[in-house]
Design an enzyme around this catalytic site. Structure first.
Site, mmCIF file in Angstrom:
data_model
loop_
_atom_site.group_PDB
_atom_site.id
_atom_site.type_symbol
_atom_site.label_atom_id
_atom_site.label_comp_id
_atom_site.label_asym_id
_atom_site.label_seq_id
_atom_site.Cartn_x
_atom_site.Cartn_y
_atom_site.Cartn_z
ATOM 1 N N ARG A 37 -1.687 -19.123 -12.219
ATOM 2 C CA ARG A 37 -0.870 -20.276 -12.632
ATOM 3 C C ARG A 37 -1.598 -21.584 -12.360
ATOM 4 O O ARG A 37 -1.389 -22.575 -13.034
ATOM 5 C CB ARG A 37 0.449 -20.304 -11.834
ATOM 6 C CG ARG A 37 1.311 -19.087 -12.064
ATOM 7 C CD ARG A 37 2.478 -19.402 -12.953
ATOM 8 N NE ARG A 37 2.848 -18.181 -13.667
ATOM 9 C CZ ARG A 37 4.073 -17.671 -13.729
ATOM 10 N NH1 ARG A 37 5.067 -18.290 -13.159
ATOM 11 N NH2 ARG A 37 4.306 -16.571 -14.401
ATOM 12 N N LYS A 98 -2.329 -3.915 -1.727
ATOM 13 C CA LYS A 98 -1.279 -3.347 -0.880
ATOM 14 C C LYS A 98 -0.305 -4.431 -0.463
ATOM 15 O O LYS A 98 -0.726 -5.584 -0.351
ATOM 16 C CB LYS A 98 -1.890 -2.672 0.344
ATOM 17 C CG LYS A 98 -2.575 -3.668 1.320
ATOM 18 C CD LYS A 98 -2.167 -3.500 2.746
ATOM 19 C CE LYS A 98 -1.705 -4.750 3.396
ATOM 20 N NZ LYS A 98 -1.682 -4.839 4.816
ATOM 21 N N ASP A 176 3.491 -5.093 8.669
ATOM 22 C CA ASP A 176 2.503 -5.591 7.701
ATOM 23 C C ASP A 176 1.096 -5.126 8.083
ATOM 24 O O ASP A 176 0.394 -4.547 7.247
ATOM 25 C CB ASP A 176 2.587 -7.119 7.576
ATOM 26 C CG ASP A 176 1.505 -7.672 6.669
ATOM 27 O OD1 ASP A 176 1.688 -7.649 5.442
ATOM 28 O OD2 ASP A 176 0.454 -8.109 7.187
#
Lengths: 319, 319
Positions: A37, A98, A176
Site C-alpha cells: 500500500r 507464519k 508468538d
C-alpha cells in the site's frame, strides 16, 4: 525449469530484513514485483531492486498482466486469507509467512482451496530451516524418543518493542515466539505430541500470557513426558532450547536450532543456508514438484494450550 | 456378521440415560461388559443388564479373557486418551463420547494410533444424529451456501447444575453446548467455515465464557458471512438453531436438529432414530467397514475461538 517469477506482497520489516535478501541470493527465483500500500514511499527499496515492478495491491498486480508464477505473503494474518485465495484462484503458487492464519480452521480452508486449484501452498515456519534442525531430525530418525523439554525465554521489550498487538486478541502473547519452538518440535517428532494441561500467566492489564508452563505427552501409550516453559521477560541473550531424550542418548537444539548438542557435546553437522534462505530453497522444491506443505500443527498446539490453560493473573506489564 | 460384543466404560449419567438404552435397542451390538470404578455399588444397573459382566477397570476387562470386540468410552476427557490407546492396542474398536479429547493434537494422535492398529475409531458427536440433520444435509448438498447464523442459548443452571468443572480450565464454558452446533454445521457444510473474530464474556469470578459472539466466513473468496451467538443464561426453553441461506432458499434447523424448516415452512422428512440410537447405528456401520470417523473440526473451532477471542469481564456468576 526456468526461474520462478515471484511477487513479494507486504513490504514491512520482515520482508526487508529477511525475504528480500533470501530471494536475492536464490537463483531459482526472479523477483518481478513488490506489492505494498505504501510502495510509492518506499523509494529506497525500489532502487535496491530495480528489476521488480511496484504495485499498490494484489488487484493491481493481477490486472497488470505481467508474468508472475508465485507470491510470497508477508502481510498481517488478518488479510492473509483473502489475498492467498485471490492468488491461488489466479493460478499462482503461494508462500505464507507464519502464522499461516488467525485460526486452524482458516488454514485448513486454504489447504482445501490450494488442493482444488492444484497450486503449491507453503505455510512456512522459518525456524524449521535453522542451521542444525535438519541434522537433528536425521539424528532422531532411527531413535525412540522418551521425553522432551522445551525452554523458550526471550525479552518481549527487545523483540517486540511497543508492539501493542502482541497483547491483544489474536496476538498470542508469549506463544508468538513459542510457535517457533512448536514448529521445530513437530518436525523432529513425526509421531507427534500433545498437551494435557497449561498454566497461563496473564498480566493484570493485558489479555495474552507473558509466561506459561505446559505439560503433555509424546504420542502413544507410554509416550513419555513433554514439558514446556515459556517466558517473555528474560533480558540479555534469549534461551531457545529443545531437549529430546531418546533410547540412545540426549539431543539438544540450542539457540533456536543454530547448534546441535548430543549427550552434552557440540555435534553441529553441515549447516543449512539459514532460516529464510532455507525456507525459499524449500519453496522452490515444492513449486517444482507442484505439491503442498501446509502443516497447521504448530498453530493447533497454541490453540490447544490457550483452550485448556488455567489463567492466573500476574503483575501488570508496562513497556 | 455376528453382533459386535461391546463393553461400556464409564457408567455415569450419560451412559445410563443414553448409551445403555441405545445399545439395548440395537441388534448389531451385544453388551458384554460394564466397566466402572464404582461398579460394585451400581447393583441396580447390573440387575437391569444381567448379560453384562462387571469390571472395575479396563485392565481387569482385558485380563478377563472374555470375548469383546469394541469399547464405548463415556469417561471424562482427562482419562479418555490412555484408555482409548489401551483398547486400540488390544485390538478393539473404540467409540469416544464428545469431546474426543482435551485438545485437537490429542485427537490427531489417537487417529494415527487407530490407523496404525487398523481399528475403527469413532469420535462421536451425538448432535449429528438428531432427527432432521441428515435431511438438512441432503437438502443442502446441491445448493450453494451464502451465509450461516447459529444461535445457541440455554440455561447453564438447568443443564449443568452446580457443575463447577464447566467454569474451570478445559471446561470450555458456553462452548460446551456450542460444540454441538459446530458438529452439526461442519457436517452440513463440507467445504467448511472458519472464525475471524470472537468476543468472549467472562464472569469476573470465573475462567470460561458465559456468552460469546463469533464472526467468520464460509470457505472461499466470496465465502459469505458466519455469525454465531452463544448464551448460557437463557431460562425456559433452549434456543438451538442454525440458519443457512443458500442460492435456492433458506434452511433452518430448529431445536438442535429435531426439526427442519425450509423458507419458513416446516419441512421435516423421515426422522432418524434419534441422537444416541443413530450414533450407535453409525458406529456399527464403521465397525463393519473397518473405517475411522475422526473429525476434530468441532473442537478445532472451539480452540480457534478461544485463541482469537477478545475477553471482556462481565458480572460474576453464582449458581
Amino acid at each position: 525449469m526456468s526461474s520462478i517469477k515471484i511477487a513479494l506482497v507486504g513490504i514491512g520489516k520482515i520482508a526487508i530484513d529477511q525475504h528480500l535478501p533470501a530471494l536475492a541470493h536464490n537463483a531459482d527465483f526472479e523477483l518481478v514485483a513488490l506489492v505494498s500500500r505504501s510502495i510509492a514511499e518506499q523509494q529506497e527499496i525500489l532502487e535496491r531492486y530495480p528489476q521488480a515492478r511496484p504495485f499498490h495491491d494484489m488487484d493491481e498486480l493481477l490486472a497488470s498482466g505481467i508474468a508472475v508464477d508465485a507470491v510470497s505473503l508477508c502481510v498481517p494474518p488478518t488479510v492473509r486469507y483473502s489475498l492467498a485465495v485471490q492468488a491461488l484462484e489466479a493460478g499462482l503458487d503461494v508462500l505464507l509467512e507464519k502464522p499461516p492464519g488467525r485460526g486452524v480452521a482458516e488454514v485448513e480452508s486454504l489447504r482445501k482451496i490450494a488442493e482444488k486449484q492444484q497450486r503449491t501452498l507453503f505455510a512456512s515456519w522459518h525456524s524449521r530451516h535453522a542451521e542444525q534442525v535438519e541434522n537433528a531430525r536425521v539424528w532422531l530418525a532411527d531413535k525412540t524418543p522418551r521425553a522432551m523439554t522445551i525452554e523458550w525465554r526471550e525479552d518481549v521489550r527487545f523483540w517486540h518493542p511497543e508492539q501493542e498487538w502482541v497483547w491483544e486478541a489474536g496476538g498470542m502473547g508469549v506463544f508468538d515466539p513459542a510457535i517457533n519452538a512448536f514448529s521445530i518440535a513437530t518436525l523432529l517428532l513425526p509421531e507427534g505430541f500433545y498437551f494435557t494441561e497449561a498454566q497461563l500467566d496473564i498480566p493484570g492489564n493485558r489479555q495474552q500470557p507473558i509466561a506459561a508452563t505446559l505439560k503433555g505427552a509424546l504420542s502413544g501409550t507410554h509416550g513419555g513426558s513433554v514439558e514446556v516453559t515459556l517466558d517473555w521477560q528474560k533480558t540479555g541473550d534469549p534461551l531457545w532450547q529443545i531437549d529430546i531424550t531418546t533410547d540412545q542418548g540426549v539431543m539438544t537444539l540450542e539457540e533456536g536450532g543454530a547448534h546441535l548438542v548430543i549427550d552434552g557435546k557440540r555435534a553441529d553437522g553441515s549447516a543449512s543456508p539459514g532460516e529464510y534462505p532455507g525456507l525459499y530453497q524449500h519453496f522452490a522444491e515444492l513449486v517444482k514438484r507442484n505439491v503442498l506443505d501446509v502443516d497447521a500443527r504448530p498453530l493447533t498446539l497454541v490453540a490447544d494450550a490457550l483452550m485448556m490453560g488455567n489463567r492466573r493473573e500476574v503483575a501488570e506489564f508496562h513497556w
